[in-house]
Motif scaffolding. Structure first.
Motif, PDB file in Angstrom:
ATOM      1  N   THR A  39      44.002   5.929 -14.236  1.00 55.30           N
ATOM      2  CA  THR A  39      45.014   6.528 -15.096  1.00 55.30           C
ATOM      3  C   THR A  39      44.829   5.982 -16.505  1.00 55.30           C
ATOM      4  O   THR A  39      44.187   4.949 -16.702  1.00 55.30           O
ATOM      5  CB  THR A  39      46.429   6.201 -14.584  1.00 55.30           C
ATOM      6  OG1 THR A  39      46.570   4.789 -14.423  1.00 55.30           O
ATOM      7  CG2 THR A  39      46.706   6.876 -13.249  1.00 55.30           C
ATOM      8  N   ARG A  40      45.421   6.676 -17.490  1.00 52.43           N
ATOM      9  CA  ARG A  40      45.290   6.163 -18.853  1.00 52.43           C
ATOM     10  C   ARG A  40      46.441   6.648 -19.714  1.00 52.43           C
ATOM     11  O   ARG A  40      47.143   7.602 -19.378  1.00 52.43           O
ATOM     12  CB  ARG A  40      43.962   6.555 -19.462  1.00 52.43           C
ATOM     13  CG  ARG A  40      43.843   7.973 -19.902  1.00 52.43           C
ATOM     14  CD  ARG A  40      42.534   8.225 -20.632  1.00 52.43           C
ATOM     15  NE  ARG A  40      42.379   9.658 -20.830  1.00 52.43           N
ATOM     16  CZ  ARG A  40      41.226  10.289 -20.814  1.00 52.43           C
ATOM     17  NH1 ARG A  40      40.099   9.632 -20.616  1.00 52.43           N
ATOM     18  NH2 ARG A  40      41.181  11.579 -21.000  1.00 52.43           N
ATOM     19  N   ILE A  41      46.584   5.964 -20.824  1.00 51.25           N
ATOM     20  CA  ILE A  41      47.598   6.314 -21.806  1.00 51.25           C
ATOM     21  C   ILE A  41      47.069   5.935 -23.182  1.00 51.25           C
ATOM     22  O   ILE A  41      46.310   4.971 -23.318  1.00 51.25           O
ATOM     23  CB  ILE A  41      48.939   5.620 -21.486  1.00 51.25           C
ATOM     24  CG1 ILE A  41      50.083   6.254 -22.255  1.00 51.25           C
ATOM     25  CG2 ILE A  41      48.869   4.142 -21.717  1.00 51.25           C
ATOM     26  CD1 ILE A  41      51.445   5.851 -21.713  1.00 51.25           C
ATOM     27  N   THR A  42      47.447   6.708 -24.179  1.00 48.81           N
ATOM     28  CA  THR A  42      47.026   6.456 -25.551  1.00 48.81           C
ATOM     29  C   THR A  42      48.177   5.828 -26.325  1.00 48.81           C
ATOM     30  O   THR A  42      49.332   6.278 -26.219  1.00 48.81           O
ATOM     31  CB  THR A  42      46.594   7.780 -26.228  1.00 48.81           C
ATOM     32  OG1 THR A  42      45.515   8.331 -25.474  1.00 48.81           O
ATOM     33  CG2 THR A  42      46.135   7.553 -27.653  1.00 48.81           C
ATOM     34  N   HIS A  55      54.771  -1.384 -25.758  1.00 43.84           N
ATOM     35  CA  HIS A  55      55.845  -1.998 -24.979  1.00 43.84           C
ATOM     36  C   HIS A  55      55.345  -2.356 -23.580  1.00 43.84           C
ATOM     37  O   HIS A  55      54.617  -1.574 -22.957  1.00 43.84           O
ATOM     38  CB  HIS A  55      57.012  -1.020 -24.891  1.00 43.84           C
ATOM     39  CG  HIS A  55      58.263  -1.631 -24.373  1.00 43.84           C
ATOM     40  ND1 HIS A  55      58.463  -1.889 -23.038  1.00 43.84           N
ATOM     41  CD2 HIS A  55      59.365  -2.056 -25.024  1.00 43.84           C
ATOM     42  CE1 HIS A  55      59.654  -2.440 -22.877  1.00 43.84           C
ATOM     43  NE2 HIS A  55      60.224  -2.544 -24.066  1.00 43.84           N
ATOM     44  N   GLY A  56      55.730  -3.516 -23.087  1.00 48.03           N
ATOM     45  CA  GLY A  56      55.318  -3.963 -21.760  1.00 48.03           C
ATOM     46  C   GLY A  56      55.738  -3.018 -20.647  1.00 48.03           C
ATOM     47  O   GLY A  56      55.042  -2.878 -19.641  1.00 48.03           O
ATOM     48  N   GLY A  57      56.857  -2.334 -20.824  1.00 43.34           N
ATOM     49  CA  GLY A  57      57.303  -1.379 -19.818  1.00 43.34           C
ATOM     50  C   GLY A  57      56.366  -0.189 -19.685  1.00 43.34           C
ATOM     51  O   GLY A  57      56.235   0.383 -18.605  1.00 43.34           O
ATOM     52  N   VAL A  58      55.694   0.164 -20.776  1.00 43.04           N
ATOM     53  CA  VAL A  58      54.716   1.260 -20.722  1.00 43.04           C
ATOM     54  C   VAL A  58      53.518   0.821 -19.885  1.00 43.04           C
ATOM     55  O   VAL A  58      53.033   1.574 -19.043  1.00 43.04           O
ATOM     56  CB  VAL A  58      54.287   1.696 -22.142  1.00 43.04           C
ATOM     57  CG1 VAL A  58      53.190   2.744 -22.078  1.00 43.04           C
ATOM     58  CG2 VAL A  58      55.489   2.212 -22.923  1.00 43.04           C
ATOM     59  N   LEU A  59      53.048  -0.411 -20.105  1.00 47.57           N
ATOM     60  CA  LEU A  59      51.941  -0.925 -19.300  1.00 47.57           C
ATOM     61  C   LEU A  59      52.346  -1.033 -17.835  1.00 47.57           C
ATOM     62  O   LEU A  59      51.567  -0.699 -16.939  1.00 47.57           O
ATOM     63  CB  LEU A  59      51.452  -2.271 -19.827  1.00 47.57           C
ATOM     64  CG  LEU A  59      50.457  -2.185 -20.971  1.00 47.57           C
ATOM     65  CD1 LEU A  59      51.141  -1.954 -22.289  1.00 47.57           C
ATOM     66  CD2 LEU A  59      49.626  -3.441 -21.034  1.00 47.57           C
ATOM     67  N   ALA A  60      53.581  -1.486 -17.582  1.00 51.74           N
ATOM     68  CA  ALA A  60      54.062  -1.581 -16.198  1.00 51.74           C
ATOM     69  C   ALA A  60      54.116  -0.193 -15.551  1.00 51.74           C
ATOM     70  O   ALA A  60      53.749  -0.039 -14.379  1.00 51.74           O
ATOM     71  CB  ALA A  60      55.434  -2.249 -16.164  1.00 51.74           C
ATOM     72  N   SER A  61      54.540   0.822 -16.300  1.00 52.95           N
ATOM     73  CA  SER A  61      54.573   2.186 -15.772  1.00 52.95           C
ATOM     74  C   SER A  61      53.170   2.691 -15.462  1.00 52.95           C
ATOM     75  O   SER A  61      52.960   3.371 -14.453  1.00 52.95           O
ATOM     76  CB  SER A  61      55.249   3.132 -16.774  1.00 52.95           C
ATOM     77  OG  SER A  61      56.620   2.827 -16.889  1.00 52.95           O
ATOM     78  N   LEU A  62      52.220   2.359 -16.325  1.00 54.34           N
ATOM     79  CA  LEU A  62      50.832   2.750 -16.089  1.00 54.34           C
ATOM     80  C   LEU A  62      50.306   2.112 -14.800  1.00 54.34           C
ATOM     81  O   LEU A  62      49.669   2.777 -13.981  1.00 54.34           O
ATOM     82  CB  LEU A  62      49.966   2.347 -17.284  1.00 54.34           C
ATOM     83  CG  LEU A  62      48.488   2.709 -17.220  1.00 54.34           C
ATOM     84  CD1 LEU A  62      48.291   4.223 -17.237  1.00 54.34           C
ATOM     85  CD2 LEU A  62      47.752   2.071 -18.394  1.00 54.34           C
ATOM     86  N   ILE A  63      50.582   0.839 -14.613  1.00 55.08           N
ATOM     87  CA  ILE A  63      50.142   0.128 -13.405  1.00 55.08           C
ATOM     88  C   ILE A  63      50.831   0.699 -12.162  1.00 55.08           C
ATOM     89  O   ILE A  63      50.180   0.980 -11.145  1.00 55.08           O
ATOM     90  CB  ILE A  63      50.385  -1.384 -13.555  1.00 55.08           C
ATOM     91  CG1 ILE A  63      49.420  -1.959 -14.599  1.00 55.08           C
ATOM     92  CG2 ILE A  63      50.259  -2.101 -12.210  1.00 55.08           C
ATOM     93  CD1 ILE A  63      49.753  -3.373 -15.039  1.00 55.08           C
ATOM     94  N   ASP A  64      52.142   0.875 -12.231  1.00 56.63           N
ATOM     95  CA  ASP A  64      52.895   1.400 -11.090  1.00 56.63           C
ATOM     96  C   ASP A  64      52.389   2.787 -10.696  1.00 56.63           C
ATOM     97  O   ASP A  64      52.190   3.081  -9.515  1.00 56.63           O
ATOM     98  CB  ASP A  64      54.379   1.452 -11.447  1.00 56.63           C
ATOM     99  CG  ASP A  64      55.260   1.806 -10.271  1.00 56.63           C
ATOM    100  OD1 ASP A  64      54.995   1.338  -9.143  1.00 56.63           O
ATOM    101  OD2 ASP A  64      56.231   2.547 -10.468  1.00 56.63           O
ATOM    102  N   THR A  65      52.139   3.622 -11.686  1.00 59.37           N
ATOM    103  CA  THR A  65      51.618   4.969 -11.421  1.00 59.37           C
ATOM    104  C   THR A  65      50.213   4.910 -10.837  1.00 59.37           C
ATOM    105  O   THR A  65      49.894   5.637  -9.895  1.00 59.37           O
ATOM    106  CB  THR A  65      51.624   5.800 -12.721  1.00 59.37           C
ATOM    107  OG1 THR A  65      52.975   5.919 -13.173  1.00 59.37           O
ATOM    108  CG2 THR A  65      51.018   7.172 -12.501  1.00 59.37           C
ATOM    109  N   GLY A  66      49.378   4.032 -11.382  1.00 56.97           N
ATOM    110  CA  GLY A  66      48.021   3.887 -10.864  1.00 56.97           C
ATOM    111  C   GLY A  66      48.016   3.478  -9.404  1.00 56.97           C
ATOM    112  O   GLY A  66      47.296   4.056  -8.582  1.00 56.97           O
TER     113      GLY A  66
END
Length: 158
Positions: A39-42, A55-66
């Motif tokens: 997964t990825r995000i810009t 924001h750390g919550g964005v990284l956490a969402s990326l990890i959780d989704t992955g």
């Protein structure tokens, strides 16, 4: 052309493109397979905290989704779906290694142990230069359909 099965590889990728939360933060599911996902995000200014870093919550969402997407093509998830059960997250940990102030970050998630009840997964988030910016690990629990029905009815399940 017929719509792909929601839980086939093509169906998962198609659904992710229209999922409102993913659209809101610009999260993309790049690829999935049994026990892994990418997964990825810009980086965007509206995804930063006051210091201007993501924001750390964005990284956490990326990890959780992955991690969640790494589970969708596993045999265990298919078994639970057939029983009207689910996989539920019980723990998500994130270790932030370096700030993200621009560019694209990619999360490679993989299931490291797929037990009958407990599932462990790891994730590595890297920037465009391949530098690790965060590490994540998650624990999921398999919940059978009967237990979900009892829980939804307000009865204790433990």
């Amino acid at each position: 052309m017929t719509d792909p099965d929601r839980y086939s590889r093509d169906g998962i990728l198609a659904y992710a493109q229209t999922f409102p939360f993913f659209q809101l933060i610009g999260l993309q599911v790049i690829d999935v397979g049994p026990g892994w996902s990418k997964t990825r995000i810009t980086h965007r200014d509206d995804l930063t905290q006051p210091a201007g870093i993501m924001h750390g919550g964005v990284l956490a969402s990326l990890i959780d989704t992955g991690v969640a997407h790494a589970l969708l093509l596993t045999d265990r998830f298919r078994e639970l779906r057939a029983q009207q059960g689910a996989l539920v997250s019980v723990d998500l940990r994130v270790k932030f290694l370096r700030p993200v102030s621009d560019g694209v970050i990619t999360c490679d998630a993989k299931v490291v142990r797929l037990g009958k009840q407990i599932i462990h997964a790891d994730a590595i988030v890297s920037d465009g230069e391949g530098k690790e910016v965060a590490l994540g690990d998650a624990i999921y629990m398999a919940v059978g359909g009967e237990r979900l029905k009892r829980s939804a009815g307000g009865e204790r399940t433990d």
